[in-house]
Write a protein that holds these residues in place. Structure first.
Motif, PDB file in Angstrom:
ATOM      1  N   HIS A 219       0.822  -1.213   0.000  1.00 11.65           N
ATOM      2  CA  HIS A 219       0.000   0.000   0.000  1.00 11.65           C
ATOM      3  C   HIS A 219       0.858   1.266   0.000  1.00 11.65           C
ATOM      4  N   ILE A 220       2.060   1.181   0.534  1.00 10.67           N
ATOM      5  CA  ILE A 220       2.951   2.347   0.539  1.00 10.67           C
ATOM      6  C   ILE A 220       3.333   2.709  -0.890  1.00 10.67           C
ATOM      7  N   PHE A 221       3.626   1.699  -1.693  1.00  9.37           N
ATOM      8  CA  PHE A 221       3.914   1.932  -3.110  1.00  9.37           C
ATOM      9  C   PHE A 221       2.672   2.455  -3.822  1.00  9.37           C
ATOM     10  N   ALA A 222       1.521   1.863  -3.517  1.00  8.77           N
ATOM     11  CA  ALA A 222       0.278   2.268  -4.177  1.00  8.77           C
ATOM     12  C   ALA A 222      -0.051   3.730  -3.902  1.00  8.77           C
ATOM     13  N   GLN A 223       0.216   4.199  -2.699  1.00  8.80           N
ATOM     14  CA  GLN A 223      -0.047   5.597  -2.362  1.00  8.80           C
ATOM     15  C   GLN A 223       0.907   6.538  -3.072  1.00  8.80           C
ATOM     16  N   GLU A 224       2.138   6.104  -3.257  1.00  5.20           N
ATOM     17  CA  GLU A 224       3.146   6.949  -3.887  1.00  5.20           C
ATOM     18  C   GLU A 224       3.022   6.953  -5.412  1.00  5.20           C
ATOM     19  N   PHE A 225       2.672   5.797  -5.971  1.00  4.65           N
ATOM     20  CA  PHE A 225       2.589   5.648  -7.425  1.00  4.65           C
ATOM     21  C   PHE A 225       1.261   5.006  -7.825  1.00  4.65           C
ATOM     22  N   PRO A 226       0.149   5.677  -7.616  1.00  5.30           N
ATOM     23  CA  PRO A 226      -1.151   5.060  -7.912  1.00  5.30           C
ATOM     24  C   PRO A 226      -1.293   4.651  -9.375  1.00  5.30           C
ATOM     25  N   GLU A 227      -0.649   5.376 -10.278  1.00  8.13           N
ATOM     26  CA  GLU A 227      -0.757   5.046 -11.697  1.00  8.13           C
ATOM     27  C   GLU A 227       0.087   3.831 -12.076  1.00  8.13           C
ATOM     28  N   ARG A 228       0.941   3.379 -11.157  1.00  2.00           N
ATOM     29  CA  ARG A 228       1.803   2.209 -11.415  1.00  2.00           C
ATOM     30  C   ARG A 228       1.432   1.032 -10.526  1.00  2.00           C
ATOM     31  N   PHE A 229       0.284   1.127  -9.860  1.00  4.47           N
ATOM     32  CA  PHE A 229      -0.181   0.049  -8.992  1.00  4.47           C
ATOM     33  C   PHE A 229      -1.452  -0.557  -9.564  1.00  4.47           C
ATOM     34  N   PHE A 230      -1.555  -1.896  -9.484  1.00  2.31           N
ATOM     35  CA  PHE A 230      -2.680  -2.622 -10.060  1.00  2.31           C
ATOM     36  C   PHE A 230      -3.254  -3.573  -9.019  1.00  2.31           C
ATOM     37  N   GLN A 231      -4.518  -3.344  -8.654  1.00  2.11           N
ATOM     38  CA  GLN A 231      -5.213  -4.186  -7.687  1.00  2.11           C
ATOM     39  C   GLN A 231      -5.959  -5.276  -8.464  1.00  2.11           C
ATOM     40  N   MET A 232      -5.539  -6.522  -8.290  1.00  2.00           N
ATOM     41  CA  MET A 232      -6.067  -7.615  -9.105  1.00  2.00           C
ATOM     42  C   MET A 232      -7.208  -8.367  -8.436  1.00  2.00           C
ATOM     43  N   GLY A 233      -7.540  -8.008  -7.198  1.00  2.00           N
ATOM     44  CA  GLY A 233      -8.588  -8.745  -6.503  1.00  2.00           C
ATOM     45  C   GLY A 233      -8.097 -10.091  -6.012  1.00  2.00           C
ATOM     46  N   MET A 234      -9.006 -10.856  -5.426  1.00  2.69           N
ATOM     47  CA  MET A 234      -8.623 -12.156  -4.860  1.00  2.69           C
ATOM     48  C   MET A 234      -8.543 -13.199  -5.973  1.00  2.69           C
ATOM     49  N   ALA A 235      -7.515 -13.070  -6.804  1.00  2.00           N
ATOM     50  CA  ALA A 235      -7.343 -13.948  -7.961  1.00  2.00           C
ATOM     51  C   ALA A 235      -5.848 -14.086  -8.228  1.00  2.00           C
ATOM     52  N   GLU A 236      -5.206 -15.012  -7.521  1.00  3.44           N
ATOM     53  CA  GLU A 236      -3.753 -15.117  -7.579  1.00  3.44           C
ATOM     54  C   GLU A 236      -3.258 -15.556  -8.955  1.00  3.44           C
TER      55      GLU A 236
END
Length: 330
Positions: free
Chosen positions: A58-75
């Motif tokens: 989440h620290i990366f996601a907050q700093e670089f939201p455009e470079r973070f991808f939330q894939m959901g519960m699907a490994e």
């Protein structure tokens, strides 16, 4: 007259840190190290399977939201998408719990990532016995599962120093990597030993004439603590830290093992398929004929409960390590 009883452990102790009270810690070293690396390399991206908060992503996601991808519960999707991103030249760091990466998404890691030797970095939370939530979340066999995958580098860090220094090296290395994540408030231990992390290298942290500990992960911290305790019993213990499990630095380890000292491996993993068997295989292959004593989790599904209780029950506590070594030397 009554004696004071120990305070009752709360449910939160099941996911509590294994770090001792008063010990020096660093908050979320992986998340901060990834942000630092991403500032220097715009190809780094982050992904998570609905566990960003619990893997410090989440620290990366907050700093670089455009470079973070939330894939959901699907490994499977998580690793498949990371593979596709790597094919385009990006450097993905994909975080989930170790049990889900190892058990649910194995084929995607093996064939989509490892076979084409892509630079995808799998960040596995809750490795070994770092949660009390039972077999569904305790990744006690993750290294055993992953060691058989060609091209895959496996890193089992001891502390915040290992993690901070490993992240940029993982990003720069060719091929896939798997990091056994320590998250939250992580112990800072190795700064006292003139130590630097080098991918693929083991390091001798301290010398000793009687016993050699070959360790990885959080058990290096425990090994150093046990070495200090054993000194009170006039037992001189050397500690060799092996943060990279694969490829394994057999040269450094065997140079320490090939003496008349008692050799003990310590790992936060089942005795099957992890550090103990890696060291034992190297010893046999080199023809040393040396006995190696394992301190590891048993080959069984573990109980749920409070972490301090479980570490004591399954032999990972400092007290149990000291007792084991003294018993071997008796």
């Amino acid at each position: 007259m009554t004696t004071a009883s120990k305070p009752k452990l709360k449910t939160s102790a099941m996911i509590a840190s294994f770090v001792d009270d008063g010990q020096k810690t660093t908050s979320a070293p992986f998340g901060h190290a990834l942000v630092k690396a991403a500032r220097e390399n715009d190809k780094i991206v982050g992904l998570s399977a609905d566990l960003a908060k619990y893997t410090d992503m989440h620290i990366f996601a907050q700093e670089f939201p455009e470079r973070f991808f939330q894939m959901g519960m699907a490994e499977q999707l998580l690793l498949g998408a990371a593979a596709g991103m790597a094919e385009t030249g990006l450097v993905p760091f994909a975080s989930t719990y170790s049990v889900f990466a190892a058990r649910r998404a194995y084929d995607f890691l093996c064939l989509d990532i490892a076979e084409p030797n892509l630079n995808v970095n799998i960040i596995g939370g809750l490795p070994g016995l770092t949660t009390g939530y039972g077999p569904s979340h305790q990744a006690t066999e993750d290294m055993a599962i992953f060691r058989g995958i060609p091209n895959l580098t496996i890193v089992d860090p001891c502390d915040s120093i290992d993690i901070e220094q490993a992240v940029p090296q993982l990003a720069a290395s060719d091929g896939p990597t798997y990091l056994r994540l320590l998250r939250g408030k992580v112990a800072t231990v190795l700064d006292e030993y003139d130590y630097t992390f080098e991918l693929g290298k083991a390091k001798v942290l301290r010398g000793g004439n009687d016993v050699v500990f070959v360790t990885s992960g959080l058990m290096t911290m425990r090994a150093l603590q046990a070495a200090d305790r054993l000194a009170e019993h006039n037992v001189d213990v050397a500690v060799v830290h092996t943060p990279t499990i694969k490829p394994f630095d057999a040269e450094t380890v065997l140079a320490e093992v090939n003496t008349d000292r008692l050799v003990v491996t310590l790992e936060n993993h089942t005795v099957i398929g992890g550090l103990f068997e890696t060291v034992a295989s190297a010893v046999v292959t080199a023809g040393l004929g040396k006995r190696v004593v394992p301190i590891a989790l048993p080959d069984q599904f573990l109980d749920a409960g409070a972490l301090p209780t479980l570490h004591e029950r399954y032999g990972l506590s400092t007290d149990r390590i000291v007792a084991k070594v003294l018993g071997e030397l008796a």
